[in-house]
Every structure is written in C-alpha cells, then in structure tokens.
Design a protein around this motif. Structure first.
Motif, PDB file in Angstrom:
ATOM      1  N   GLY A  32       0.521  -1.006  -0.351  1.00  0.00           N
ATOM      2  CA  GLY A  32       0.140   0.043  -0.166  1.00  0.00           C
ATOM      3  C   GLY A  32       0.577   0.907  -0.002  1.00  0.00           C
ATOM      4  N   LEU A  33       1.916   1.124   0.988  1.00  0.00           N
ATOM      5  CA  LEU A  33       2.260   2.063   1.185  1.00  0.00           C
ATOM      6  C   LEU A  33       3.892   2.428  -0.760  1.00  0.00           C
ATOM      7  N   GLY A  34       4.562   1.104  -0.989  1.00  0.00           N
ATOM      8  CA  GLY A  34       4.713   1.177  -2.160  1.00  0.00           C
ATOM      9  C   GLY A  34       3.724   1.832  -3.375  1.00  0.00           C
ATOM     10  N   ASP A  35       2.431   1.451  -3.391  1.00  0.00           N
ATOM     11  CA  ASP A  35       1.132   2.054  -4.768  1.00  0.00           C
ATOM     12  C   ASP A  35       1.431   3.296  -4.469  1.00  0.00           C
ATOM     13  N   ALA A  36       1.430   4.175  -2.879  1.00  0.00           N
ATOM     14  CA  ALA A  36       0.841   5.821  -2.572  1.00  0.00           C
ATOM     15  C   ALA A  36       2.508   6.664  -3.265  1.00  0.00           C
ATOM     16  N   LEU A  37       3.277   5.603  -3.571  1.00  0.00           N
ATOM     17  CA  LEU A  37       4.740   6.194  -3.195  1.00  0.00           C
ATOM     18  C   LEU A  37       5.105   6.506  -4.607  1.00  0.00           C
ATOM     19  N   GLY A  38       4.581   5.576  -5.391  1.00  0.00           N
ATOM     20  CA  GLY A  38       4.497   5.386  -6.912  1.00  0.00           C
ATOM     21  C   GLY A  38       6.074   4.803  -6.841  1.00  0.00           C
ATOM     22  N   ALA A  39       6.765   4.228  -5.813  1.00  0.00           N
ATOM     23  CA  ALA A  39       7.604   2.559  -6.230  1.00  0.00           C
ATOM     24  C   ALA A  39       8.032   2.556  -4.949  1.00  0.00           C
ATOM     25  N   ALA A  40       8.282   0.948  -4.956  1.00  0.00           N
ATOM     26  CA  ALA A  40       8.356   0.000  -3.846  1.00  0.00           C
ATOM     27  C   ALA A  40       9.320   0.580  -3.354  1.00  0.00           C
ATOM     28  N   THR A  41       8.475  -0.067  -2.109  1.00  0.00           N
ATOM     29  CA  THR A  41       9.124  -0.107  -0.610  1.00  0.00           C
ATOM     30  C   THR A  41      10.286  -1.185  -0.840  1.00  0.00           C
ATOM     31  N   VAL A  42      11.651  -0.749   0.146  1.00  0.00           N
ATOM     32  CA  VAL A  42      12.946  -1.411  -0.179  1.00  0.00           C
ATOM     33  C   VAL A  42      12.996  -1.569   1.487  1.00  0.00           C
ATOM     34  N   PRO A  43      13.696  -3.343   1.988  1.00  0.00           N
ATOM     35  CA  PRO A  43      13.763  -3.400   3.139  1.00  0.00           C
ATOM     36  C   PRO A  43      14.514  -2.493   3.906  1.00  0.00           C
ATOM     37  N   GLY A  44      14.006  -2.264   5.322  1.00  0.00           N
ATOM     38  CA  GLY A  44      14.519  -1.323   5.974  1.00  0.00           C
ATOM     39  C   GLY A  44      15.056  -1.770   7.185  1.00  0.00           C
TER      40      GLY A  44
END
Length: 377
Positions: free
Chosen positions: A126-138
């Motif tokens: 969901g965060l990735g969709d809103a950001l327009g880029a996939a999240t990464v492992p943090g």
C-alpha cells in the motif's frame, strides 16, 4: 523488594536520542525515510507499541525531517499521555481514508522508503502504491542500533537473567518422577512471574525422548526416574527485556549410560562457543567453535540447531550465532550460547546462557545458575 533493573525503561531523552541516531542510519543507508510497524522496533524507539489489527499504524522516520507517527483515529486515545506525544507528531486517519497517501504526502515525490521487518506485506505494498515506487527492506537500518545495548540495557538484561536463574534454582520443587511435563511446566510458569517477570513467554519441559525435539513444549507425558529433562524457560521483565536459559536435569541417576558423556560434550561445546565470543570476531565463529567440539566427539549430525541468537526486547533478535552470519561482535551485543545434542527416540541435552560482550571486548555471562544435571536441593 523488586529489583529496579527489572523495571527500568528508557526516558524521553534516551528515546529522542534513539530517533536522532535512527535518522542518521536512514541517511547512511541511502533512504529518504524508514517506516516502522507496531512491534519491538517501535517499542525500541518510542518506548511503547500498540497494534491496530489490519489498520495501518506506522512511525515514519525521514532522513532529513521530523519523524511522525500515523495511527488510526479510533486508536489515537490509546496513545494519549504517552512519551510518544512528546517525541513526535501523531496525525490520524479515519476508516475509509487512505493512510498510505497521508504518509506519501509528507515525503518528497519519488522518495526511497524502507520498511522494517514487522511491516505486513499489505501495508508495504500500500505504501509502495501511494509512493509510486516499491518499498525496500529497511530492517537492517534499525537492526544496527538494536544489536548494541547501552549500559542501562545491559543492566536490565542482567537483572532478568538473575530472575530466571532463581527459577532454575527452584526446579527441584517441581521436577519429580510421576509428574507430567504439563504439571511441571505450570509450576515453573507461575514461578517465572513470582521471580519478577511480567509473564512466562515459553516453558519447555522435554522429558526423555521429548527432549530430542529442541522446541518441544509440554505434554501429558509422565517423567520417569533417571531420564534427562530439558528445561528451557524465559520471558520479559516489566522493562520489556527478555530472559532465556536452559538446563538439562536428571531425576536420580541417569538411566542411559551415554547421557553423562553427551552432557559433558555439550558443556565443553558451550565453553568453546563462549570463549570464541570476542569483539571483532564474527558471530559465525561462535557457532563454529561450539560445533567443532560436538562434531569431533562424533555427535555432529545430532547438533541440529544454530548455536545462539541475539536477545533484548525480543527473545530472538539479531545477530545470530550461526554459519553465514559474519556480523562482527562488538561491545554491548547480547546473545545466547546454547549448543545441544538431540538423539532421536532417546533424549536431548542443551545448556544455554546469555552472554554479553563487555567494554573490554571479552564475553560476560548474564546467567549464573549451576549447570550440573543433578537437581539442587
């Protein structure tokens, strides 16, 4: 009188310092922000955590801006009066709104965002969709901070280690032939709380062949005279820091003639593992040293677990004493050293203590209960 180490929690100043250090780690990792879900990571940096089921809750730590905690509106009262209110802004969202857009709206377009190890995949996507880029492992970003404990955290771990030592010192009160594992486990669980823990997180009572299953919990099996019983116990203190310690006992004289030899091999393996735990050396070296003792004695195929795990606000956390984890040990790191031999259908032997790397780079035990398999009267 309750040991104050069992109650210690970091103050607001320490929490603020953790947030500042974490923002620095975010920058160093080349991220624009890290988002932390409810769990141990959130407790580490804000002093508390509060789940929100399927609804999104997340602490956002930007590299170059102020952190903020996004929570569902219906959960906001639960954060009232907490230190979190003094540390971060707490924007809310209502059912029917998109919380991920709230996060994205506070970050720069195209932000590179990491998520911690506890983030459910639906929220990461969901965060990735809103950001327009996939999240990464943090996870590694905050992991680097949590692995090394402060002097106060080490004291908290020593305190809860002594509390679990007191439980082991009382095992003879409950461990007797004719009683079931479950009956013994219930008494031990009550004693864990009596000796200062918030709760019993796990109570393994593995008698005879059940001891050959490392994570056997309890059953209605009746303990027999002369058989080994693996007792692995622990839980969190009110501080949130965990204990974890294992001893292997025998009611009377061992019935299996091989037991004493196996027990001595495991004890020698644990000593070798602890001796290898020195600042600058890799975590994998602890495993290799303990494993070599057991392998050289002819029992290598029966050592089926890693040698240890980090411990702190979780009973299992990074780093791990296992082949492939070459994280250099450093002062302040705390972890278990728990080699074992597990003979299917017969018995198991495990000896476990928590070890800290001291300021001088040498290992320090946080558990001091007798290791002898003979029950202490």
């Amino acid at each position: 009188m309750t040991d104050p180490r069992l109650l210690w929690v970091p103050g607001v100043d320490e929490q603020r310092a953790r947030l500042i250090r974490l923002a620095g780690q975010v920058r160093s990792a080349g991220l624009d922000a890290l988002v932390i879900a409810p769990g141990a990571d959130l407790r580490h940096v804000l002093g508390r955590s509060q789940g929100s089921h399927e609804r999104f809750t997340g602490l956002v730590v930007p590299a170059d801006d102020e952190p903020f905690l996004v929570v569902p509106r219906l959960e906001r009262p639960g954060w009232a009066g907490s230190d979190a209110e003094r540390l971060v802004d707490v924007p809310t969202w209502a059912d029917g709104e998109n919380p991920y857009r709230l996060v994205a709206g506070r970050l720069a377009p195209g932000a590179r965002v990491g998520v911690d190890d506890y983030m459910p995949s639906m929220h990461a996507h969901g965060l990735g969709d809103a950001l327009g880029a996939a999240t990464v492992p943090g996870g590694p970003v905050i992991r680097a901070l949590r692995m090394t404990k402060t002097a106060d955290e080490l004291d908290a771990l020593r305190g809860v280690g002594e509390a679990i030592d007191r439980v082991h010192a009382r095992v003879a009160e409950w461990l007797r032939p004719g009683r079931t594992e479950a009956e013994i486990g219930a008494d031990i669980a009550a004693a864990i709380v009596e000796e200062g823990h918030r709760r019993a997180d796990f109570v393994i009572v593995g008698s005879g062949p059940n001891g050959a299953s490392p994570h056997h919990e309890q059953s209605n099996r009746v303990v027999q005279p002369g058989e080994p019983v693996v007792i692995d116990i622990g839980g969190p203190a009110p501080s949130g820091y965990f204990s974890d310690s294992t001893r292997t006992y025998v009611c009377g004289e061992p019935a299996d003639p091989e037991f004493e030899r196996v027990w001595r091999i495991v004890q020698d393996a644990q000593r070798a593992g602890i001796d290898a735990a020195r600042a600058g050396l890799p975590c994998s070296g602890v495993d290799a040293a303990a494993r070599a003792v057991i392998t050289d004695a002819g029992y290598g195929e029966y050592f089926i677990t890693r040698t240890g795990h980090g411990i702190g606000m979780e009973v299992h956390e990074h780093p791990f004493m296992v082949r492939g984890d070459d994280t250099p040990l450093a002062p302040g790191m705390t972890f278990s050293v728990e080699p074992g031999v597990y003979l299917p259908g017969r018995f198991g032997v495990r000896i476990e203590d928590i070890v800290a790397i001291g300021a001088d780079g040498a290992p320090e035990r946080c558990n001091h209960s007798p290791q002898d398999w003979r029950l202490q009267a």
